[in-house]
Design an enzyme around this catalytic site. Structure first.
Site, mmCIF file in Angstrom:
data_model
loop_
_atom_site.group_PDB
_atom_site.id
_atom_site.type_symbol
_atom_site.label_atom_id
_atom_site.label_comp_id
_atom_site.label_asym_id
_atom_site.label_seq_id
_atom_site.Cartn_x
_atom_site.Cartn_y
_atom_site.Cartn_z
ATOM 1 N N TRP A 136 0.829 -1.215 0.000
ATOM 2 C CA TRP A 136 0.000 0.000 0.000
ATOM 3 C C TRP A 136 0.859 1.260 0.000
ATOM 4 C CZ3 TRP A 136 -4.358 -0.669 -2.067
ATOM 5 C CH2 TRP A 136 -5.026 -1.888 -1.921
ATOM 6 N N ASP A 185 -1.445 6.669 6.119
ATOM 7 C CA ASP A 185 -2.564 5.841 5.640
ATOM 8 C C ASP A 185 -2.847 4.830 6.747
ATOM 9 O OD1 ASP A 185 -4.250 3.982 4.532
ATOM 10 O OD2 ASP A 185 -2.996 3.531 2.782
ATOM 11 N N LYS A 229 -13.068 -1.332 6.689
ATOM 12 C CA LYS A 229 -12.437 -2.305 7.587
ATOM 13 C C LYS A 229 -12.906 -2.065 9.025
ATOM 14 C CE LYS A 229 -8.812 -1.881 4.277
ATOM 15 N NZ LYS A 229 -8.993 -3.070 3.482
#
Ligand code: PMP
Length: 379
Positions: free
Chosen positions: A113, A190, A214
């Site tokens: 990511w 992030d 999530k």
């Protein structure tokens, strides 16, 4: 108070445990509340899906969500909280468009990511990877030592992914860029896959973003926490719907926001409060993850997780089976034991147990019991 909160129904008891990485399992009481509200939200006669975002009803939903979130994460007043669209990946472009000011941007890569964030930022200017986990480890198995980060003296910000969802690498502490560089350099984080599982040291953060699917709720909304002094500084043209200044001025209502996703997020925030807040989420995350890592480490090599113990994620636990030929059988047998979506990301293979806030401790117990029985049978 969620009226459906404490009902443990037979439906809940018979549901399988969903270890999906996101969209992921939701707290059952939140699902029950959504079902109860679906046709008629609190006597309004309409569903949240059918409400104007400018109606007093939706304003109440929005206000509660943002107030609860600020309280849960103890967000200081000099941070704006924005509800945006486009997911975490859009932020990889939106952040540079908003705050780069023509300066270079530096990235710490600890998994796919953060690697993708760096690649996207390169399209918007002089972005550079200044530390890469693969230079310190044989793969994405840890966090490169801060002393080796080659942060540029004119960088606009440093980006990290504080929890790598695929590789299971987590920063247990956010880096202190002031101590490291001697200047007030914004840290961009992030935190998509572990937000609300622990407290955040806001004194170290410039901007933090997280997709909802999530630990916050359902796909469709992305939360952005941005320090006020970083807003309104862009020298680039940014679409108005993605402009932090525009969104901050309009309470994220410049255009139609993802109303249903915001409503679900609000229910999740209430649920977390009723469980005992972020402190309780952290305790439960420790309990679940310790149990699963212990099972892996005590399996005499039958299961393996290679991440350095100082960076093992408490939310996403990837592991491989020593004998990969057993992987498919593992997945099939797991499903028969009510353990779903345990297969690892296609780029790394093996398994991954995503144990977000909504995963009951009993789910981790069920997984460990199954893993032990499987190792005994096939080991
Ligand atoms: N960052 C992280 C850490 C993620 O786990 C994900 C999605 N799994 C993303 C960014 C991308 O999110 P989205 O698909 O919502 O753009």
């Amino acid at each position: 108070m969620l009226s459906a909160l404490n009902l443990i129904t037979p439906e809940q008891q018979s549901r399988p445990y969903n270890f999906a990485p996101g969209p992921a399992t939701l707290p059952f009481p939140v699902l029950s509340q959504i079902a109860a509200d679906l046709y008629n939200w609190q006597g309004s006669g309409v569903s949240v899906m059918e409400m104007s975002h400018r109606s007093p009803e939706f304003e109440r939903i929005y206000h509660h969500a943002v107030t609860d979130l600020r309280e849960l994460l103890q967000v200081p007043q000099n941070f704006k909280i924005l509800f945006m669209q486009g997911g975490g990946l859009a932020q990889n472009a939106i952040v540079p468009m908003n705050i780069v000011q023509g300066k270079p941007t530096d990235f710490i890569v600890t998994g796919s990511w953060s690697e993708r964030s760096a690649k996207e930022a390169m399209r918007y200017g002089n972005a550079q990877v200044v530390a890469h986990a693969k230079d310190s480890f044989s793969g994405f198995y840890g966090i490169p030592g801060e002393q080796g980060w080659e942060i540029r003296s004119d960088a606009a910000y440093v980006h990290i992914c504080s929890n790598e969802t695929i590789h299971g690498v987590e920063f247990y502490e956010l880096p202190d860029l002031k101590a490291l560089t001697g200047r007030d350099l914004p840290l961009v984080v992030d935190a998509s896959s572990h937000i609300l599982s622990r407290f955040i040291d806001w004194s170290r953060v410039g901007l933090l973003f997280a997709g909802a699917q999530k630990n916050i709720g359902i796909a469709g909304v992305t939360l952005v926490f941005v320090r006020e002094d970083l807003i309104g500084k862009s020298i680039y043209t940014c679409p108005s719907v993605f402009d932090y200044e525009t969104l901050a001025k309009t309470n994220s209502m410049y255009n139609t926001p993802p109303t249903f996703a915001i409503y679900v997020a609000g229910l999740v925030f209430q649920w977390i409060k009723e469980q005992g807040g972020v402190k309780r989420m952290q305790e439960l995350a420790n309990e679940r993850s310790n149990m699963i890592y212990a099972c892996i480490d005590e399996s005499n090599g039958f299961y393996k997780n290679q991440v350095a113990p100082s960076a093992r994620s408490k939310m996403n636990i990837p592991f491989v089976l020593q004998n990969d030929e057993l992987s498919q059988i593992f997945v099939e047998q797991a499903a028969k034991h009510k353990i779903l979506h345990i297969k690892g990301h296609k780029s790394v293979g093996g398994m991954r147990a995503s144990v977000y806030n909504a995963m009951p401790v009993q789910g981790a117990v069920a997984l460990v019991d199954f893993m032990k029985a499987f190792a005994k049978q096939y080991g």
